[in-house]
Design an enzyme around this catalytic site. Structure first.
Site, mmCIF file in Angstrom:
data_model
loop_
_atom_site.group_PDB
_atom_site.id
_atom_site.type_symbol
_atom_site.label_atom_id
_atom_site.label_comp_id
_atom_site.label_asym_id
_atom_site.label_seq_id
_atom_site.Cartn_x
_atom_site.Cartn_y
_atom_site.Cartn_z
ATOM 1 N N CYS A 72 0.409 -6.155 -5.343
ATOM 2 C CA CYS A 72 -0.094 -6.852 -4.158
ATOM 3 C C CYS A 72 1.060 -7.654 -3.564
ATOM 4 O O CYS A 72 1.653 -8.489 -4.259
ATOM 5 C CB CYS A 72 -1.232 -7.774 -4.593
ATOM 6 S SG CYS A 72 -1.865 -8.828 -3.282
ATOM 7 N N CYS A 194 1.467 -4.166 2.816
ATOM 8 C CA CYS A 194 0.272 -4.554 2.049
ATOM 9 C C CYS A 194 -0.159 -3.284 1.341
ATOM 10 O O CYS A 194 -0.170 -2.201 1.944
ATOM 11 C CB CYS A 194 -0.820 -5.044 2.992
ATOM 12 S SG CYS A 194 -2.468 -5.149 2.241
HETATM 13 N N1 DGL Z 1 -3.307 -5.666 -1.100
HETATM 14 C C1 DGL Z 1 -2.844 -6.981 -0.783
HETATM 15 C C2 DGL Z 1 -1.357 -6.993 -0.412
HETATM 16 O O1 DGL Z 1 -0.617 -6.114 -0.775
HETATM 17 C C3 DGL Z 1 -3.593 -7.843 0.175
HETATM 18 C C4 DGL Z 1 -4.966 -7.561 0.591
HETATM 19 C C5 DGL Z 1 -5.781 -8.824 0.785
HETATM 20 O O2 DGL Z 1 -5.662 -9.459 1.840
HETATM 21 O O3 DGL Z 1 -6.491 -9.175 -0.144
HETATM 22 O O4 DGL Z 1 -0.892 -7.912 0.223
#
Ligand code: DGL
Length: 271
Positions: A72, A194
């Site tokens: 993430c 993301c």
């Molecule tokens: N998947 C997460 C990232 O890579 C963020 C998604 C969310 O906002 O929870 O930043």
């Protein structure tokens, strides 16, 4: 490796990293936690993301993991320093928007960056961007609502109302960034900053056409993980445990859809 690799994200987005990890390390065992009960991370303050990341990491460490992949961008930006301080002996691999690879790919030197509001506002992102500022122009787009739309559409068939929400969010955010294309002054390279966004690639392709390059970080993060594990990378029996703090059916459907796996998902409370 006799120990599983722990992987976590705010939800199903980290599956884009898990997919690359399983390709790079087919024998390794993985434990994946989707912290969907506390998502989205990207529109919350850094203290919330840090506290959640530390709580989820602590749970994974209790399962005797041999490495931790923070799948993430938002959690990496908010918490990787603290996680490394908490577990100095554990290899901890983070995910960051692929700005540098994008500068090598872009011909127009105009690069779009889609990420969460929290990632783009972080000090870590500033440190990543500053040294590259002379090499290209970066158009930064906080994509509010996109990760959530991807979560909501996990069960949705193509063309359904929920699936159309992903297309609408992608159209709105890319329109705000300007013109895409291969001509001077146009954005020819788009960084997916993301881990949810690779799952919106079909929508982005439909909107932007085939010539714009989409850059994500799954494969480089997987390679980096293999390198960090060294000789230990060879062990394991390819097992996968899936845990979620949200709805089991969401993670189960996402794993089925994107990893083509029928795995059982266990619900979990992490406070
Ligand atoms: N998947 C997460 C990232 O890579 C963020 C998604 C969310 O906002 O929870 O930043």
């Amino acid at each position: 490796m006799n120990f599983p690799i722990g992987v976590f994200d705010s939800g199903v987005g980290g599956l884009s990293i898990l997919q690359a990890l399983r390709t790079e390390l087919p024998q390794a065992d993985f434990i994946y936690i989707a912290d969907s009960g506390h998502a989205p991370y990207g529109e919350r303050d850094a203290a919330h993301v840090r506290a959640r990341s530390q709580a989820v990491a602590a749970h994974l460490v209790q399962q005797n993991i041999g490495a931790l992949v923070v799948a993430c961008n938002t959690a990496t930006a908010a918490a990787i320093n603290e996680l490394r301080a908490d577990y100095p002996l554990l290899p901890i691999i983070g995910v960051e928007p692929a700005l540098k690879p994008a500068t090598l790919l872009s011909r127009t030197r105009r690069i779009g960056v889609m990420a969460t509001r929290s990632t783009l506002a972080s000090a870590r992102f500033r440190l990543l961007l500053e040294p590259l500022a002379g090499q290209a122009e970066f158009v930064l787009q906080p994509c509010d609502g996109l990760a959530d739309a991807i979560e909501q559409a996990v069960h949705a068939p193509q063309g359904s109302e929920d699936a159309m929400k992903i297309i609408a969010a992608c159209a709105r955010h890319t329109r705000a960034m300007g013109t895409f294309g291969l001509n001077n002054g146009e954005i020819d390279t788009l960084v997916l900053g993301c881990t949810h966004y690779p799952f919106a690639s079909p929508a982005l392709r439909e909107i932007l056409g085939a010539q714009v390059q989409l850059v994500d970080t799954g494969a480089p993060v997987a390679r980096q993980t293999r390198l960090r594990l060294g000789a230990k990378a060879a062990g394991g029996s390819g097992q996968l445990r899936l845990l979620t703090t949200g709805q089991a059916s969401t993670l189960q459907a996402a794993v089925q859809r994107w990893l083509q796996l029928d795995s059982t998902v266990t619900m979990l409370r992490v406070e």
